[in-house]
Design an enzyme around this catalytic site. Structure first.
Site, PDB file in Angstrom:
ATOM      1  N   HIS A   1     -11.224   5.811  20.223  1.00  0.00           N
ATOM      2  CA  HIS A   1     -10.434   6.499  19.157  1.00  0.00           C
ATOM      3  C   HIS A   1     -11.244   6.914  17.752  1.00  0.00           C
ATOM      4  O   HIS A   1     -10.765   7.042  16.648  1.00  0.00           O
ATOM      5  CB  HIS A   1      -9.384   5.524  18.449  1.00  0.00           C
ATOM      6  CG  HIS A   1      -8.167   5.376  19.445  1.00  0.00           C
ATOM      7  ND1 HIS A   1      -7.364   4.546  19.579  1.00  0.00           N
ATOM      8  CD2 HIS A   1      -7.637   6.100  20.474  1.00  0.00           C
ATOM      9  CE1 HIS A   1      -6.477   4.487  20.467  1.00  0.00           C
ATOM     10  NE2 HIS A   1      -6.816   5.558  21.057  1.00  0.00           N
TER      11      HIS A   1
ATOM     12  N   CYS B   1     -17.537  20.136   4.469  1.00  0.00           N
ATOM     13  CA  CYS B   1     -18.607  20.205   5.136  1.00  0.00           C
ATOM     14  C   CYS B   1     -20.050  20.809   4.624  1.00  0.00           C
ATOM     15  O   CYS B   1     -19.892  21.837   3.975  1.00  0.00           O
ATOM     16  CB  CYS B   1     -18.523  20.922   6.493  1.00  0.00           C
ATOM     17  SG  CYS B   1     -19.708  21.352   7.408  1.00  0.00           S
TER      18      CYS B   1
HETATM   19  P1  NAD Z   1      -2.047  -3.252  17.362  1.00  0.00           P
HETATM   20  O1  NAD Z   1      -2.094  -3.421  15.800  1.00  0.00           O
HETATM   21  O2  NAD Z   1      -0.999  -2.623  17.987  1.00  0.00           O
HETATM   22  O3  NAD Z   1      -2.067  -4.715  18.181  1.00  0.00           O
HETATM   23  C1  NAD Z   1      -2.804  -5.586  17.978  1.00  0.00           C
HETATM   24  C2  NAD Z   1      -2.290  -6.833  18.994  1.00  0.00           C
HETATM   25  O4  NAD Z   1      -3.256  -7.890  18.790  1.00  0.00           O
HETATM   26  C3  NAD Z   1      -1.139  -7.430  18.709  1.00  0.00           C
HETATM   27  O5  NAD Z   1      -0.487  -7.526  19.908  1.00  0.00           O
HETATM   28  C4  NAD Z   1      -1.453  -8.845  18.337  1.00  0.00           C
HETATM   29  O6  NAD Z   1      -0.625  -9.891  18.895  1.00  0.00           O
HETATM   30  C5  NAD Z   1      -2.897  -9.226  18.737  1.00  0.00           C
HETATM   31  N1  NAD Z   1      -3.733  -9.929  17.960  1.00  0.00           N
HETATM   32  C6  NAD Z   1      -3.864 -10.095  16.690  1.00  0.00           C
HETATM   33  N2  NAD Z   1      -4.813 -10.813  16.081  1.00  0.00           N
HETATM   34  C7  NAD Z   1      -5.204 -11.303  17.211  1.00  0.00           C
HETATM   35  C8  NAD Z   1      -6.318 -12.203  17.406  1.00  0.00           C
HETATM   36  N3  NAD Z   1      -7.125 -12.903  16.380  1.00  0.00           N
HETATM   37  N4  NAD Z   1      -6.562 -12.843  18.625  1.00  0.00           N
HETATM   38  C9  NAD Z   1      -5.861 -12.182  19.671  1.00  0.00           C
HETATM   39  N5  NAD Z   1      -5.018 -11.134  19.844  1.00  0.00           N
HETATM   40  C10 NAD Z   1      -4.718 -10.793  18.252  1.00  0.00           C
HETATM   41  O7  NAD Z   1      -3.444  -2.660  17.579  1.00  0.00           O
HETATM   42  P2  NAD Z   1      -3.909  -1.748  18.706  1.00  0.00           P
HETATM   43  O8  NAD Z   1      -3.477  -2.243  20.044  1.00  0.00           O
HETATM   44  O9  NAD Z   1      -5.622  -1.907  18.927  1.00  0.00           O
HETATM   45  O10 NAD Z   1      -3.509  -0.209  18.654  1.00  0.00           O
HETATM   46  C11 NAD Z   1      -3.322   0.395  17.544  1.00  0.00           C
HETATM   47  C12 NAD Z   1      -4.533   1.323  17.054  1.00  0.00           C
HETATM   48  O11 NAD Z   1      -4.906   0.604  15.881  1.00  0.00           O
HETATM   49  C13 NAD Z   1      -5.825   1.483  17.694  1.00  0.00           C
HETATM   50  O12 NAD Z   1      -5.916   2.775  17.891  1.00  0.00           O
HETATM   51  C14 NAD Z   1      -6.784   1.454  16.448  1.00  0.00           C
HETATM   52  O13 NAD Z   1      -7.662   2.194  16.329  1.00  0.00           O
HETATM   53  C15 NAD Z   1      -5.995   1.119  15.308  1.00  0.00           C
HETATM   54  N6  NAD Z   1      -6.576  -0.079  14.188  1.00  0.00           N
HETATM   55  C16 NAD Z   1      -7.849  -0.391  14.413  1.00  0.00           C
HETATM   56  C17 NAD Z   1      -8.403  -1.322  13.719  1.00  0.00           C
HETATM   57  C18 NAD Z   1      -9.818  -1.751  13.324  1.00  0.00           C
HETATM   58  O14 NAD Z   1     -10.435  -1.048  13.632  1.00  0.00           O
HETATM   59  N7  NAD Z   1     -10.094  -2.730  13.354  1.00  0.00           N
HETATM   60  C19 NAD Z   1      -7.296  -1.947  12.667  1.00  0.00           C
HETATM   61  C20 NAD Z   1      -6.015  -1.422  12.653  1.00  0.00           C
HETATM   62  C21 NAD Z   1      -5.762  -0.684  13.505  1.00  0.00           C
END
Ligand code: NAD
Length: 233
Positions: free
Chosen positions: A103, A135
């Site tokens: 992503h 840009c």
């Molecule tokens: P999501 O928010 O849909 O799901 C996160 C999952 O992680 C949940 O099911 C939750 O139960 C689980 N979770 C949360 N904390 C946890 C932990 N400490 N240990 C184990 N499990 C844990 O996120 P997703 O599935 O990655 O998809 C959503 C989109 O969110 C992705 O495309 C991503 O790019 C983006 N995103 C990225 C970030 C980041 O880069 N840190 C932050 C927020 C969203």
């Protein structure tokens, strides 16, 4: 083994995820971050994006025990690498070198005209002035270096991730709701090729039934031990 991670691997670094209780989608409307919204009104888009970036607070985050365990696993030739949906750059900061960011990355921005990437800092001054960043090379409007909703995933990154999912004997899925496609499709792809799927997540996912093992809990607690038992730490 190949690891496939999502926002849950970074919550213990202080970066909120999207879909957990109190996650970012309880504070922001995901539709505001669609590619069409960006193209229609980049000024409004970047204003909302600025708020989202402040909520993510990437600057303050440090890799946690789960990122470190996955980086250490690369020392073994039995670990191919990490496919991540995350945009925070924490796998690389923990020392992982074989990472596919399906992503994109929030640490970069991209010109929509000439498609060049620039470090996010190149856009910061314009954003601080409340302007749409442009840009340096061609003057085109600049978008975040992440894949926006409604925008296709980069074909080369997706192809690399799929080839890893097809090649692995074990897929270790960590901290993802598996609600976002086509990324979530890596799990059925690996299953169809006979890989064992181990799912480490705090909450249930729609693909739990496809997994060989489901471990409910926090990535930072479970991953170091799990990878050590697999001889990968
Ligand atoms: P999501 O928010 O849909 O799901 C996160 C999952 O992680 C949940 O099911 C939750 O139960 C689980 N979770 C949360 N904390 C946890 C932990 N400490 N240990 C184990 N499990 C844990 O996120 P997703 O599935 O990655 O998809 C959503 C989109 O969110 C992705 O495309 C991503 O790019 C983006 N995103 C990225 C970030 C980041 O880069 N840190 C932050 C927020 C969203």
């Amino acid at each position: 083994m190949v690891a496939f991670t999502g926002a849950g691997v970074s919550t213990e670094s202080g970066i909120p995820d999207f879909r957990s209780k109190g996650g970012l989608w309880s504070r922001f409307d995901p539709d505001e971050f669609r590619f069409e919204r960006f193209l229609a009104d980049p000024t409004r888009f970047w204003a909302m994006r600025g708020e989202l970036m402040r909520a993510l607070a990437l600057d303050r985050a440090q890799p946690n025990a789960a990122h470190v365990a996955l980086a250490r696993a690369e020392r073994s030739s039995r670990f191919l690498g990490t496919i991540t949906q995350n945009i925070d750059g924490l796998h690389a900061r923990a020392g992982s070198k074989r990472v596919v960011e399906v992503h994109g990355s929030a640490l970069r921005v991209r010109c929509v005209e000439c498609l060049r990437f620039f470090p996010f800092d190149a856009a910061r001054a314009a954003l601080d002035r409340g302007e749409v960043p442009r840009c340096d090379a061609c003057g085109g409007v600049v978008k975040p270096g992440t894949v926006l909703f409604g925008e296709p995933m980069p074909a080369d990154d997706l192809a690399r991730a799929e080839s890893w999912a097809r090649a692995c004997d074990a897929l270790l899925v960590v901290g993802t709701s598996l609600e976002v496609w086509p990324a979530a499709g890596l799990v059925p792809l690996a299953c169809a090729r006979g890989a064992r799927v181990v799912l480490v997540n705090r909450d249930a996912t729609p693909l739990d039934a496809e997994a060989d093992h489901v471990l409910r809990g926090s990535a930072g607690d479970l991953l170091p031990d799990l990878l050590a038992r697999a001889g990968l730490a």
